[in-house]
Design a protein around this motif. Structure first.
Motif, PDB file in Angstrom:
ATOM      1  N   GLY A  48       0.789  -1.226   0.000  1.00  0.00           N
ATOM      2  CA  GLY A  48       0.000   0.000   0.000  1.00  0.00           C
ATOM      3  C   GLY A  48       0.818   1.270   0.000  1.00  0.00           C
ATOM      4  O   GLY A  48       0.264   2.365  -0.146  1.00  0.00           O
ATOM      5  N   ALA A  51       3.268   2.967  -5.123  1.00  0.00           N
ATOM      6  CA  ALA A  51       2.256   3.379  -6.118  1.00  0.00           C
ATOM      7  C   ALA A  51       2.121   2.377  -7.267  1.00  0.00           C
ATOM      8  O   ALA A  51       1.010   2.091  -7.715  1.00  0.00           O
ATOM      9  CB  ALA A  51       2.594   4.769  -6.655  1.00  0.00           C
ATOM     10  N   VAL A  54       0.153  -0.652  -6.123  1.00  0.00           N
ATOM     11  CA  VAL A  54      -1.259  -0.292  -5.949  1.00  0.00           C
ATOM     12  C   VAL A  54      -1.948  -0.168  -7.309  1.00  0.00           C
ATOM     13  O   VAL A  54      -3.096  -0.596  -7.493  1.00  0.00           O
ATOM     14  CB  VAL A  54      -1.393   1.019  -5.133  1.00  0.00           C
ATOM     15  CG1 VAL A  54      -2.835   1.495  -5.089  1.00  0.00           C
ATOM     16  CG2 VAL A  54      -0.852   0.831  -3.720  1.00  0.00           C
ATOM     17  N   PRO A  68     -11.176   5.025  -3.440  1.00  0.00           N
ATOM     18  CA  PRO A  68      -9.994   4.811  -2.586  1.00  0.00           C
ATOM     19  C   PRO A  68      -9.952   3.423  -1.945  1.00  0.00           C
ATOM     20  O   PRO A  68     -10.981   2.766  -1.780  1.00  0.00           O
ATOM     21  CB  PRO A  68     -10.154   5.886  -1.507  1.00  0.00           C
ATOM     22  CG  PRO A  68     -11.612   6.143  -1.429  1.00  0.00           C
ATOM     23  CD  PRO A  68     -12.159   5.931  -2.812  1.00  0.00           C
ATOM     24  N   LEU A  69      -8.741   2.998  -1.575  1.00  0.00           N
ATOM     25  CA  LEU A  69      -8.533   1.658  -1.000  1.00  0.00           C
ATOM     26  C   LEU A  69      -8.361   1.723   0.519  1.00  0.00           C
ATOM     27  O   LEU A  69      -8.106   2.790   1.074  1.00  0.00           O
ATOM     28  CB  LEU A  69      -7.272   1.032  -1.607  1.00  0.00           C
ATOM     29  CG  LEU A  69      -7.207   0.954  -3.131  1.00  0.00           C
ATOM     30  CD1 LEU A  69      -5.898   0.294  -3.563  1.00  0.00           C
ATOM     31  CD2 LEU A  69      -8.392   0.176  -3.684  1.00  0.00           C
ATOM     32  N   LEU A  71      -6.095   0.383   3.759  1.00  0.00           N
ATOM     33  CA  LEU A  71      -4.797  -0.208   4.127  1.00  0.00           C
ATOM     34  C   LEU A  71      -4.977  -1.134   5.325  1.00  0.00           C
ATOM     35  O   LEU A  71      -5.604  -0.761   6.325  1.00  0.00           O
ATOM     36  CB  LEU A  71      -3.782   0.892   4.483  1.00  0.00           C
ATOM     37  CG  LEU A  71      -3.381   1.864   3.371  1.00  0.00           C
ATOM     38  CD1 LEU A  71      -2.223   2.753   3.852  1.00  0.00           C
ATOM     39  CD2 LEU A  71      -2.985   1.132   2.095  1.00  0.00           C
ATOM     40  N   LYS A 108      -4.042  10.990   6.431  1.00  0.00           N
ATOM     41  CA  LYS A 108      -2.909  10.159   5.987  1.00  0.00           C
ATOM     42  C   LYS A 108      -1.582  10.891   6.137  1.00  0.00           C
ATOM     43  O   LYS A 108      -1.545  12.124   6.158  1.00  0.00           O
ATOM     44  CB  LYS A 108      -3.119   9.722   4.538  1.00  0.00           C
ATOM     45  CG  LYS A 108      -2.753  10.746   3.471  1.00  0.00           C
ATOM     46  CD  LYS A 108      -2.917  10.113   2.093  1.00  0.00           C
ATOM     47  CE  LYS A 108      -2.432  11.016   0.976  1.00  0.00           C
ATOM     48  NZ  LYS A 108      -0.983  11.012   0.805  1.00  0.00           N
ATOM     49  N   VAL A 112       1.771   7.611   2.241  1.00  0.00           N
ATOM     50  CA  VAL A 112       0.724   6.910   1.484  1.00  0.00           C
ATOM     51  C   VAL A 112       0.564   7.577   0.117  1.00  0.00           C
ATOM     52  O   VAL A 112       0.285   8.773   0.042  1.00  0.00           O
ATOM     53  CB  VAL A 112      -0.621   6.944   2.250  1.00  0.00           C
ATOM     54  CG1 VAL A 112      -1.690   6.160   1.491  1.00  0.00           C
ATOM     55  CG2 VAL A 112      -0.454   6.398   3.663  1.00  0.00           C
ATOM     56  N   ALA A 116      -3.551   5.422  -3.779  1.00  0.00           N
ATOM     57  CA  ALA A 116      -4.237   4.546  -2.822  1.00  0.00           C
ATOM     58  C   ALA A 116      -5.479   5.206  -2.238  1.00  0.00           C
ATOM     59  O   ALA A 116      -6.435   4.533  -1.862  1.00  0.00           O
ATOM     60  CB  ALA A 116      -3.283   4.136  -1.703  1.00  0.00           C
ATOM     61  N   THR A 117      -5.458   6.538  -2.152  1.00  0.00           N
ATOM     62  CA  THR A 117      -6.553   7.252  -1.475  1.00  0.00           C
ATOM     63  C   THR A 117      -7.392   8.080  -2.444  1.00  0.00           C
ATOM     64  O   THR A 117      -8.191   8.910  -2.013  1.00  0.00           O
ATOM     65  CB  THR A 117      -6.002   8.196  -0.388  1.00  0.00           C
ATOM     66  OG1 THR A 117      -5.182   9.184  -1.028  1.00  0.00           O
ATOM     67  CG2 THR A 117      -5.177   7.452   0.650  1.00  0.00           C
ATOM     68  N   VAL A 123      -7.054   8.369   4.818  1.00  0.00           N
ATOM     69  CA  VAL A 123      -6.851   6.993   4.358  1.00  0.00           C
ATOM     70  C   VAL A 123      -7.687   6.039   5.220  1.00  0.00           C
ATOM     71  O   VAL A 123      -7.783   6.225   6.442  1.00  0.00           O
ATOM     72  CB  VAL A 123      -5.344   6.618   4.386  1.00  0.00           C
ATOM     73  CG1 VAL A 123      -4.745   6.725   5.785  1.00  0.00           C
ATOM     74  CG2 VAL A 123      -5.114   5.228   3.814  1.00  0.00           C
ATOM     75  N   ALA A 145      -2.637  -2.596   0.856  1.00  0.00           N
ATOM     76  CA  ALA A 145      -3.849  -2.003   0.289  1.00  0.00           C
ATOM     77  C   ALA A 145      -4.661  -3.173  -0.239  1.00  0.00           C
ATOM     78  O   ALA A 145      -4.128  -4.022  -0.955  1.00  0.00           O
ATOM     79  CB  ALA A 145      -3.498  -1.063  -0.853  1.00  0.00           C
TER      80      ALA A 145
END
Ligand code: TXA
Ligand code: MG
Length: 341
Positions: A48, A51, A54, A68-69, A71, A108, A112, A116-117, A123, A145
């Motif tokens: 996560g 980049a 992800v 968004p994911l 973590l 976050k 991060v 991911a977000t 996050v 992630a």
């Protein structure tokens, strides 16, 4: 000729299913996504904080970048490494419900990556309650992630085989931890000013959260919700239409036969009911989610039943609406999202 064909088949990777956390770790360290079990649903996991790892999740799932994911990690100290602050009330929830089916949305840290977000300054974080995945996470110095391991928009997987059927050709390894014990995704909670907001109903009941910290605000389906761009109205949907009915709702039953032309007598309809059979609908296509009337058991069986019905030669699925208490609230949310609205 024949050897050429064999070569072609061999080039098509098919994910291995196994329970070796060291194999899973090795793929993850090399930037390759791996499916992992959790108590809620199976996740498609990658580093996560990296980049490009992800990005592979988004590609495999065909997921839009605005969603968004979450973590995942195995202890609160590690969480402190990738969030900038944990409000006292969030800390209280974490202490009480982690590991468990609760995702906290926190500010976050710069570690991060934006991908991911979805570019948000917050996050989603969760410590999942699954022994195999907790052991895997304890071997890693980065969080995983992990969105649900299904193609975007489809029903979430609750067994390793569900993952294999849909993503088997796109990933190398599925860590098999058996069927998920909860069966619906985590409850997502965020903090805005002094308010606690529930963005997604899920595996942790609202009653449990409110017992711990008092009244929370549950975002309703129609509320504009810029903080969670991933909260799409339609989600978790089977390929054939799903309709919701109240118990013994004859009006809708008539709609099927008269208006939609579905031949109920000819087994063209499948159904999901809570505890009692519905004699109006074909019994051989009927899933009773919990004969004992246990909402936890019903949640555990929900996605599997929906999937099986979706793979049968049917024209529609109908579902009962569940008692709106405990996990019944999350079950109703998933059925509503899966339904023709
Ligand atoms: O139970 C679960 O939560 C599973 C397992 C694998 O942990 N994961 C899961 O992930 O359901 P996914 O990607 O299917 O759903 C993640 C959702 C997003 O769609 C979004 O609604 C919300 O989490 N989310 C993630 N980060 C957020 C943030 N920073 N702010 C608000 N919502 C966020
Ligand atoms: Mg999902």
């Amino acid at each position: 000729m024949i050897s050429g064909i064999f070569k072609k088949i061999n080039l098509n990777t098919q994910a291995k299913i196994g329970n070796d956390i060291h194999i899973a770790k090795s793929y993850l360290m090399h930037g390759q996504p791996v499916a992992i079990p959790t108590e809620t649903v199976y996740g498609l996991a990658a580093n996560g904080l990296d980049a490009s790892s992800v990005a592979k999740i988004f590609k495999i799932k065909e997921r839009p970048f605005f969603d968004p994911l979450i973590l995942h990690t195995n202890n609160l100290d590690k969480v402190r490494g990738f969030v900038s602050h944990i409000p006292a009330i969030a800390n209280k929830l974490a202490q009480q419900f982690w590991p468990g089916p609760l995702t906290l949305v926190l500010p976050k840290s710069t570690l991060v990556p934006d991908i991911a977000t979805a570019g948000l300054s917050t996050v989603g974080v969760r410590i999942p309650n699954h022994p195999l995945t907790l052991s895997l996470l304890s071997l890693l110095d980065f969080p995983l992630a992990a969105p649900s391991a299904n193609p975007f928009g489809y029903i979430s997987p609750t067994t390793a085989l569900h993952v294999h059927n849909q993503l088997g050709a796109k990933i190398e390894y599925i860590l098999n931890g058996g069927p998920c014990s909860i069966g619906v995704e985590s409850t997502i909670v965020g903090f805005e000013d002094d308010k606690v907001i529930v963005y997604r109903l899920g595996g942790l009941g609202i009653e449990d959260i409110e017992r711990a910290i008092g009244k929370v605000h549950v975002i309703s389906e129609n509320e504009n919700n810029p903080a969670a761009p991933g909260m799409l109205k339609s989600h978790y949907a089977p390929k054939i239409p799903l309709y919701r009915i109240g118990i013994n709702n004859i009006e809708i039953f008539e709609k099927f036969t008269r208006i939609d032309g579905i031949d109920v007598a000819n087994n063209q309809i499948g159904s999901m009911v809570f505890k009692d059979i519905m004699a109006e609908f074909p019994l051989n296509n009927q899933f009773i989610l919990s004969p004992n009337g246990d909402l936890n058991e019903a949640a555990k069986n929900l996605f599997s039943a929906m999937r099986q019905l979706d793979n049968m030669p049917l024209k529609a699925i109908i579902s009962e609406v569940f008692p709106p208490e405990g996990l019944g609230v999350a079950i109703n949310d998933r059925i509503r999202r899966a339904s023709v609205q």
